[in-house]
Design a protein around this motif. Structure first.
Motif, PDB file in Angstrom:
ATOM      1  N   SER A 203      17.350  10.688  44.203  1.00  0.00           N
ATOM      2  CA  SER A 203      17.639  11.168  45.628  1.00  0.00           C
ATOM      3  C   SER A 203      16.308  11.190  46.487  1.00  0.00           C
ATOM      4  O   SER A 203      15.607  12.060  45.964  1.00  0.00           O
ATOM      5  CB  SER A 203      18.609  12.124  45.907  1.00  0.00           C
ATOM      6  OG  SER A 203      17.800  13.402  45.745  1.00  0.00           O
ATOM      7  N   GLN A 204      16.345  10.654  47.720  1.00  0.00           N
ATOM      8  CA  GLN A 204      15.178  10.946  48.354  1.00  0.00           C
ATOM      9  C   GLN A 204      14.875  11.785  49.390  1.00  0.00           C
ATOM     10  O   GLN A 204      13.795  12.388  49.659  1.00  0.00           O
ATOM     11  CB  GLN A 204      14.632   9.435  49.118  1.00  0.00           C
ATOM     12  CG  GLN A 204      14.378   8.395  48.123  1.00  0.00           C
ATOM     13  CD  GLN A 204      14.778   6.845  48.769  1.00  0.00           C
ATOM     14  OE1 GLN A 204      15.941   6.544  48.986  1.00  0.00           O
ATOM     15  NE2 GLN A 204      14.057   5.993  48.536  1.00  0.00           N
ATOM     16  N   ASN A 205      16.161  12.221  49.950  1.00  0.00           N
ATOM     17  CA  ASN A 205      16.061  13.378  50.809  1.00  0.00           C
ATOM     18  C   ASN A 205      16.925  14.478  50.160  1.00  0.00           C
ATOM     19  O   ASN A 205      17.874  14.126  49.718  1.00  0.00           O
ATOM     20  CB  ASN A 205      16.438  13.128  52.375  1.00  0.00           C
ATOM     21  CG  ASN A 205      17.275  12.052  52.247  1.00  0.00           C
ATOM     22  OD1 ASN A 205      17.829  11.612  51.228  1.00  0.00           O
ATOM     23  ND2 ASN A 205      18.159  11.787  53.365  1.00  0.00           N
ATOM     24  N   GLY A 206      16.600  15.698  50.595  1.00  0.00           N
ATOM     25  CA  GLY A 206      17.062  16.833  50.065  1.00  0.00           C
ATOM     26  C   GLY A 206      18.728  17.015  50.014  1.00  0.00           C
ATOM     27  O   GLY A 206      19.124  17.573  49.359  1.00  0.00           O
ATOM     28  N   ASN A 207      19.292  16.386  51.123  1.00  0.00           N
ATOM     29  CA  ASN A 207      20.743  16.939  51.283  1.00  0.00           C
ATOM     30  C   ASN A 207      21.640  15.866  50.468  1.00  0.00           C
ATOM     31  O   ASN A 207      22.748  15.855  50.582  1.00  0.00           O
ATOM     32  CB  ASN A 207      20.944  16.600  52.909  1.00  0.00           C
ATOM     33  CG  ASN A 207      20.535  15.376  53.542  1.00  0.00           C
ATOM     34  OD1 ASN A 207      20.326  14.389  53.006  1.00  0.00           O
ATOM     35  ND2 ASN A 207      21.190  14.996  54.465  1.00  0.00           N
ATOM     36  N   GLN A 208      20.842  14.899  49.724  1.00  0.00           N
ATOM     37  CA  GLN A 208      21.878  14.058  48.909  1.00  0.00           C
ATOM     38  C   GLN A 208      22.323  14.751  47.627  1.00  0.00           C
ATOM     39  O   GLN A 208      21.703  14.504  46.528  1.00  0.00           O
ATOM     40  CB  GLN A 208      21.105  12.789  48.601  1.00  0.00           C
ATOM     41  CG  GLN A 208      20.792  11.859  49.793  1.00  0.00           C
ATOM     42  CD  GLN A 208      20.161  10.632  49.402  1.00  0.00           C
ATOM     43  OE1 GLN A 208      19.584  10.660  48.528  1.00  0.00           O
ATOM     44  NE2 GLN A 208      20.479   9.550  50.528  1.00  0.00           N
ATOM     45  N   SER A 209      23.213  15.720  47.941  1.00  0.00           N
ATOM     46  CA  SER A 209      23.546  16.655  46.725  1.00  0.00           C
ATOM     47  C   SER A 209      25.067  16.658  46.725  1.00  0.00           C
ATOM     48  O   SER A 209      25.703  16.752  48.016  1.00  0.00           O
ATOM     49  CB  SER A 209      23.060  17.684  46.648  1.00  0.00           C
ATOM     50  OG  SER A 209      22.986  18.474  47.946  1.00  0.00           O
TER      51      SER A 209
ATOM     52  N   ILE B 145      33.450  20.305  46.271  1.00  0.00           N
ATOM     53  CA  ILE B 145      33.680  20.910  47.471  1.00  0.00           C
ATOM     54  C   ILE B 145      32.843  20.759  48.616  1.00  0.00           C
ATOM     55  O   ILE B 145      33.050  21.068  49.515  1.00  0.00           O
ATOM     56  CB  ILE B 145      33.881  22.495  47.305  1.00  0.00           C
ATOM     57  CG1 ILE B 145      32.598  22.919  46.395  1.00  0.00           C
ATOM     58  CG2 ILE B 145      35.045  22.637  46.086  1.00  0.00           C
ATOM     59  CD1 ILE B 145      32.380  24.371  46.732  1.00  0.00           C
ATOM     60  N   GLY B 146      31.627  20.196  48.400  1.00  0.00           N
ATOM     61  CA  GLY B 146      30.659  19.869  49.364  1.00  0.00           C
ATOM     62  C   GLY B 146      29.284  19.168  49.071  1.00  0.00           C
ATOM     63  O   GLY B 146      29.242  18.945  47.804  1.00  0.00           O
ATOM     64  N   GLY B 147      28.499  19.254  49.895  1.00  0.00           N
ATOM     65  CA  GLY B 147      27.169  18.957  49.514  1.00  0.00           C
ATOM     66  C   GLY B 147      26.516  18.303  50.871  1.00  0.00           C
ATOM     67  O   GLY B 147      26.830  19.164  51.918  1.00  0.00           O
ATOM     68  N   GLY B 148      25.742  17.617  50.992  1.00  0.00           N
ATOM     69  CA  GLY B 148      25.057  16.917  52.243  1.00  0.00           C
ATOM     70  C   GLY B 148      26.035  16.593  52.942  1.00  0.00           C
ATOM     71  O   GLY B 148      26.634  15.573  52.415  1.00  0.00           O
ATOM     72  N   LYS B 149      26.367  17.037  54.096  1.00  0.00           N
ATOM     73  CA  LYS B 149      27.609  16.623  54.916  1.00  0.00           C
ATOM     74  C   LYS B 149      27.529  15.165  55.259  1.00  0.00           C
ATOM     75  O   LYS B 149      28.499  14.355  54.852  1.00  0.00           O
ATOM     76  CB  LYS B 149      27.813  17.536  56.247  1.00  0.00           C
ATOM     77  CG  LYS B 149      29.209  18.050  56.266  1.00  0.00           C
ATOM     78  CD  LYS B 149      29.139  18.896  57.354  1.00  0.00           C
ATOM     79  CE  LYS B 149      30.359  19.920  57.312  1.00  0.00           C
ATOM     80  NZ  LYS B 149      30.387  21.036  58.290  1.00  0.00           N
ATOM     81  N   SER B 150      26.470  14.798  55.916  1.00  0.00           N
ATOM     82  CA  SER B 150      26.556  13.394  56.345  1.00  0.00           C
ATOM     83  C   SER B 150      26.558  12.295  55.057  1.00  0.00           C
ATOM     84  O   SER B 150      27.398  11.442  54.921  1.00  0.00           O
ATOM     85  CB  SER B 150      25.216  12.969  57.193  1.00  0.00           C
ATOM     86  OG  SER B 150      24.161  13.398  56.281  1.00  0.00           O
ATOM     87  N   TYR B 151      25.984  12.903  54.024  1.00  0.00           N
ATOM     88  CA  TYR B 151      25.960  12.067  52.735  1.00  0.00           C
ATOM     89  C   TYR B 151      27.177  11.919  52.297  1.00  0.00           C
ATOM     90  O   TYR B 151      27.772  10.960  51.921  1.00  0.00           O
ATOM     91  CB  TYR B 151      25.000  12.833  51.762  1.00  0.00           C
ATOM     92  CG  TYR B 151      24.734  12.090  50.358  1.00  0.00           C
ATOM     93  CD1 TYR B 151      24.134  10.756  50.651  1.00  0.00           C
ATOM     94  CD2 TYR B 151      25.157  12.432  49.339  1.00  0.00           C
ATOM     95  CE1 TYR B 151      23.927  10.115  49.537  1.00  0.00           C
ATOM     96  CE2 TYR B 151      24.908  11.917  48.235  1.00  0.00           C
ATOM     97  CZ  TYR B 151      24.320  10.557  48.141  1.00  0.00           C
ATOM     98  OH  TYR B 151      24.222   9.776  47.061  1.00  0.00           O
ATOM     99  N   ILE B 152      27.913  12.947  52.097  1.00  0.00           N
ATOM    100  CA  ILE B 152      29.432  13.113  51.577  1.00  0.00           C
ATOM    101  C   ILE B 152      30.197  11.913  52.433  1.00  0.00           C
ATOM    102  O   ILE B 152      31.240  11.441  51.878  1.00  0.00           O
ATOM    103  CB  ILE B 152      29.763  14.279  51.427  1.00  0.00           C
ATOM    104  CG1 ILE B 152      29.213  15.187  50.478  1.00  0.00           C
ATOM    105  CG2 ILE B 152      31.523  14.334  51.107  1.00  0.00           C
ATOM    106  CD1 ILE B 152      29.269  14.952  49.097  1.00  0.00           C
ATOM    107  N   GLN B 153      29.942  12.127  53.606  1.00  0.00           N
ATOM    108  CA  GLN B 153      30.933  11.338  54.640  1.00  0.00           C
ATOM    109  C   GLN B 153      30.634   9.873  54.360  1.00  0.00           C
ATOM    110  O   GLN B 153      31.584   8.965  54.374  1.00  0.00           O
ATOM    111  CB  GLN B 153      30.656  11.710  56.084  1.00  0.00           C
ATOM    112  CG  GLN B 153      31.389  12.902  56.421  1.00  0.00           C
ATOM    113  CD  GLN B 153      31.053  13.643  58.046  1.00  0.00           C
ATOM    114  OE1 GLN B 153      29.995  12.847  58.442  1.00  0.00           O
ATOM    115  NE2 GLN B 153      31.651  14.272  58.268  1.00  0.00           N
ATOM    116  N   SER B 154      29.262   9.631  54.084  1.00  0.00           N
ATOM    117  CA  SER B 154      29.057   8.157  53.583  1.00  0.00           C
ATOM    118  C   SER B 154      29.590   7.709  52.583  1.00  0.00           C
ATOM    119  O   SER B 154      29.760   6.539  52.070  1.00  0.00           O
ATOM    120  CB  SER B 154      27.541   7.986  53.832  1.00  0.00           C
ATOM    121  OG  SER B 154      26.933   8.594  52.571  1.00  0.00           O
ATOM    122  N   LEU B 155      30.001   8.638  51.610  1.00  0.00           N
ATOM    123  CA  LEU B 155      30.306   8.227  50.359  1.00  0.00           C
ATOM    124  C   LEU B 155      31.768   8.373  50.328  1.00  0.00           C
ATOM    125  O   LEU B 155      32.517   8.177  49.090  1.00  0.00           O
ATOM    126  CB  LEU B 155      29.958   9.090  49.213  1.00  0.00           C
ATOM    127  CG  LEU B 155      28.260   8.903  49.061  1.00  0.00           C
ATOM    128  CD1 LEU B 155      28.174   9.977  48.001  1.00  0.00           C
ATOM    129  CD2 LEU B 155      28.091   7.836  48.393  1.00  0.00           C
TER     130      LEU B 155
END
Lengths: 797, 200
Positions: free
Chosen positions: A725-731, A747-757
């Protein structure tokens, strides 16, 4: 001196006139009170100021001439006597002036009284100051005494070491104290007397002033009566009344002042009392310093004395206690010395013991050596053999006997051997002869046999020839018969004869041939016999050879026997050596050593001894604690019917006893236990660090193998961050599902990242419930992204 | 071929002392003298060996080894014994004995040319055997502690930290098993364990 005084008085009178002038309206017009309120106050203040001024002046005067103190008194009395006389002049007109005069006189008197009062007051003050001085002096003396007493006290404390002397000193000091007490009592009495006199004086003065005021009142009453008599002069009367009221007010004021003065006096007295109280306090301090000091009252003195007595008793008790303690310690000391000696003896014993131990070890070694020797001695003896031998001596004796016997036997054997050899030789000779004879006999026998054979041959051939002869004779006979028969047949016979002759010839030839043959055969036989004799010769050599062989065989047998013996010996030796080896191995295993060449060493600070010392320390601590506890129990048992000393001790040292309930040994033992706890804590720390290392290692392994970094958040959540992962919120953040069964929920993680997935999550988690699949696909994706990026970057470069 | 180079006397004593160190550590672990948590894994002789992480034990062993090295150098040590004793009764339960002998024929080619790796494999074998020997040794049922004894020459130099000791024999029911041995060009070490056999 009187003139200026009078002038001043006059001035005052003028002022008072003014007062009157101002006062009348004040009395009359009560309605205007609000407006006029200020003026009388001012006036009063003025008056006060003036009075103060006067006082100061008078004080100055009095200071300058104390002899004149009494002088104001005398005219006062005169004036008091004079005033009523002047009042009794009957003229009404003049009455007013008279009254005014009386007023003046009254005022004068009042002033005089005031003066007197002041003078008295001054006197009192002086006396008080004197008394104070005296008191201070006394106090100083007392303090000095206290100091002395303190010093004495210090001395006393010093002297407590020598208790008997101290006692004497205490008694003397007590006496001294008593004397001082008496002195102080006296001084106090004096002071009291003085105070009483002072009080009396003041009382007298007060009484006098009261009397004066009463007389004044009486005078006033008289004048009032006079005024009542003269009703016609109502107005005047009114004014007089008002005046009278004024006077009354004045008197009241003066009274108040007087009261104030008396109050002041009382205050002074109070101060004095306070000082007295202070004095008591100092005495109390004296008490604290274990001294009896004087107080104002006898009760206190008595108390002090009682205290002193108590103190002395206490000291006596203490003395007793100390003596007891001293005795106890002396005993203890003796005990300790005895114990020390015992310790010394025990140490010596211990030394001796160590020596003994050394000896024992040496002896053990010697013993083992001897045992070895014994084994060596006995190693060649079989079990049955050892029965007869109790000691190597017996064995040696037996051995020597055996040896001698052996030697004798050897000798015998030698002789026998010699004999045997000679006989053997003889035998050999005989045998040789026998052999020769045998051979001869054999020769003869063979010859004989040959002869016999020849004979038999010959007989056989003879038989054969006889049979032939017989046969031939028969043939001849037959021939003869035939001849006879053939005579008829001559010719034929002739022919026949010829034939027969031929045949005979043939036969004779044959016979000859046979004979030749036999002869040849006989010859052969003879030859053979001859051969046989040569064979016999050979036999002889063989027999000779066999002889040597047999002797050799005998020797060999002997040798074999020897060897067997040797073998047996060697076997025995081997067995014994085996035993030795076993023993040696055992001793090697035991770790035995030769103390002459080898030392056994250990580090002085080794775990075994440390452990032992710890055990010993704990044991000792427990033992001591036990002892102390037993002591306490004993004490408690004794306390059921306690002796006097112990009661005293108990009273004195309640706190100490409390401490004694938990003996010091317990604390010591606790210290040891604490040490143990410390060690355990150290161990715990070590475990923690190990756990930390292991968990870190585990995380690293997971990271390197699965490509996700695990971060354990609070409340059991787990955060997963991909390696790529290149930026921290990809978790991703996971939490264990509600029932805590080990399964996890996203239950969660980087919000935008989770949405993209979201789609992928739906696919993997929603449809198949596979979080690992999701994670793996994300890893792959991120990896590819990174790869591409790197490619682009490298292209750009 | 670096392993073929000749081992010096000093190197030999180092090898022996190091062997002792790991041996003692392994025995302490295997015989449960200290808790297993007190040990950490170390790779040595191509084996995973456990070494104590207790500072005091470490210090104790290394102090012994320092001195043992010197003694080996001066050829004054004959034997090193690790004694395991009961804490309660102070009875000797086991004696792990290592006899140190000086090689007499150093000139012998076959020995002097012994490579380090060969020595290592010999040591490895001993340590393996040591681990295996747990199977036949009786279980130590009591809490035990240990001590190390050194058998030295009578006239060896002894520092003040060392004191004389009794040889701590096994008093009864002694059994013994000889273990393998290893040798360097200068020394040979024979290992042996003797233990108290229990007859219940």
């Amino acid at each position: 001196m009187n003139e200026p005084n009078n002038n001043k008085k006059r001035k005052l009178d003028e002022n008072q006139d003014k007062v009157n002038l101002n006062y009348h309206p004040f009395v009359r017009s009560t309605k205007k009170r609000d407006v006029l309120l200020v003026s009388p106050n001012n006036y009063l203040n003025n008056v006060k100021h003036l009075k103060q001024y006067e006082k100061e002046e008078e004080e100055k005067k009095e200071n300058s001439s104390s002899t004149e103190k009494v002088s104001p008194k005398i005219p006062n009395s005169d004036e008091i006597e004079n005033t009523p006389q002047s009042f009794y002049s009957p003229l009404l007109r003049n009455k007013k002036t008279m009254i005014i005069e009386t007023e003046y006189e009254l005022r004068k008197k009042i002033k005089d009284l005031e003066h007197q009062m002041e003078a008295q007051k001054l006197d009192y003050e002086l006396k008080i100051s004197e008394l104070n001085n005296k008191y201070i002096e006394e106090n100083m003396n007392l303090e000095h005494n206290i100091d002395i007493l303190r010093i004495e006290n210090i001395e006393y404390e010093k002297l407590t070491q020598d208790l008997d002397l101290e006692k004497q000193n205490l008694e003397t000091t007590r006496r001294l104290l008593y004397e001082k007490e008496l002195k102080s009592k006296e001084t106090i009495e004096k002071l009291e007397e003085e105070l009483k006199t002072l009080k009396n004086e003041t009382k007298l003065e007060i009484y006098q002033t009261n009397n004066e005021s009463i007389s004044l009142k009486e005078a006033l009453f008289n004048s009032q009566q006079h005024l009542q008599d003269n009703i016609s002069v109502n107005e005047l009367n009114d004014s007089i009344n008002s005046n009278f009221k004024n006077y009354q007010n004045e008197i009241n004021r003066i009274r108040k002042e007087f009261d104030k003065r008396t109050e002041q006096l009382n205050e002074k007295i109070k101060q004095l009392q306070e000082i007295e109280v202070k004095y008591k306090d100092t005495q109390l301090e004296n008490k604290k310093l274990k001294q009896n000091a004087s107080t104002e009252e006898m009760n206190i003195i008595k108390k002090e004395l009682e205290n002193q007595l108590k103190f002395i008793r206490k000291i006596e008790k203490k003395n007793k206690d100390l003596k007891k303690q001293n005795d106890y310690y002396k005993e203890r000391n003796e005990n300790i010395q005895i114990l020390k000696e015992e310790i010394k003896t025990l140490e010596n014993k211990a030394k001796a013991m160590t020596k003994l131990h050394e000896k024992i070890s040496q002896l053990e070694i010697e013993k083992s050596k001897l045992l070895d020797e014994h084994i060596q001695w006995t190693s060649f003896l079989e079990e049955n053999d050892t029965v007869g031998f109790n000691s190597p001596h017996d064995l040696a004796k037996a051995l020597t006997e055996q040896r001698i016997e052996y030697a004798l036997l050897k000798e015998k054997e030698g002789k026998f051997n010699v004999k045997f050899a000679s006989q053997q030789e003889y035998i050999n000779e005989l045998e040789n002869k026998v052999n020769e004879l045998n051979s001869k006999y054999q020769k003869e026998y063979t010859n004989n046999q040959n002869n016999l054979k020849i004979i038999s041959y010959k007989e056989k051939s003879k038989e054969l020839t006889q049979r032939r002869i017989l046969m031939l004779e028969e043939q001849l006979k037959s021939y003869d018969l035939e001849e006879m028969t053939m005579k008829n047949h001559d010719e034929e016979t002739k022919m026949e004869l010829e034939r027969k002759n031929n045949r005979i010839k043939e036969l004779q030839d044959m016979l000859n041939q046979y004979q030749n043959r036999i002869y040849e055969l006989e010859k052969d036989v003879v030859e053979r016999d001859e051969n046989k004799t040569t064979m016999d010769f050979k036999d002889e050599t063989i027999s000779n050879y066999t002889n040597s062989l047999t002797s050799e065989l005998l020797n060999a047998d002997k040798e074999i026997q020897d060897l067997k013996k040797k073998n047996a010996m060697l076997l025995k030796e081997n067995a014994s050596l085996d035993k030795l080896v076993e023993k040696m191995e055992y001793s090697l295993g035991r770790g035995e050593y030769n103390p002459e060449t080898t030392r056994v060493l250990q580090l002085a600070k080794n775990p075994e001894l440390e452990d032992y010392s710890i055990r010993k320390a704990t044991l000792d601590a427990l033992r001591n604690e036990n002892k102390a506890l037993l002591k306490i129990i004993k004490k408690h048992n004794l306390n059921d019917n306690p002796s006097i000393d112990e009661v005293m001790n108990d009273n004195d040292d309640v706190a100490e006893e409390h401490i004694e309930n938990i003996p010091i040994e317990t604390y010591k033992r606790l210290e040891i236990e604490n040490n143990k706890i410390e060690e355990l804590e150290k161990k715990l720390d070590r475990l923690k660090t190990v756990f930390r290392q292991k968990s870190k290692e585990y995380r690293e392994v997971v990271y390197s193998l699965l490509g996700y970094r695990f971060d354990f958040l609070q409340d059991g959540r787990v955060k997963l961050t991909s390696m790529y992962s290149q930026n921290g919120n990809q978790s991703f953040v996971f939490a264990s599902s509600s029932n805590d069964s080990g399964s996890m929920e996203l239950i969660g993680g980087g919000k935008s990242y989770i949405q993209s997935l979201e789609k992928r999550i739906d696919y993997f988690v929603g449809q198949y419930g596979s979080i690992p699949g999701l994670l793996a696909s994300v890893t792959l994706d991120l990896f590819n992204q990174l790869k591409e990026q790197n490619k682009i970057e490298s292209d750009n470069n | 071929m670096t392993s073929r180079k000749n081992i010096t006397l000093c190197g030999s004593s180092d090898i022996v002392a190091e062997f002792f160190e790991y041996c003692i550590n392994s025995i302490l672990f295997q015989r449960g003298i200290y808790e297993p948590e007190d040990f950490k894994m170390v790779k040595k002789y191509n084996l995973n060996l456990l070494v104590t992480s207790d500072d005091r034990v470490q210090a104790y062993i290394s102090e012994i080894m320092e001195q043992v090295k010197k003694w080996i150098g001066s050829q004054s040590i004959k034997r090193l014994v690790l004694v395991i004793l009961s804490k309660e009764t102070r009875e000797v339960m086991e004696r792990w004995q290592f006899d140190i002998q000086i090689q007499k024929n150093v000139e012998n080619d076959s020995i002097s040319k012994k490579s380090e790796s060969e020595i290592q494999s010999e040591i490895q074998a001993i340590l393996r055997q040591l681990t295996a020997s747990i199977s036949f040794l009786p279980i130590l049922e009591e809490q035990c502690t240990f001590n190390v004894l050194a058998y030295t020459d009578k006239n060896a130099e002894v520092p003040q930290t060392w004191i004389d000791s009794d040889p701590k024999y096994i008093k009864v029911n002694q059994e013994q098993v000889k273990l393998r041995s290893f040798s360097t060009p200068y020394h040979s070490v024979d290992a042996m364990v003797s233990y108290r056999f229990r007859d219940y």
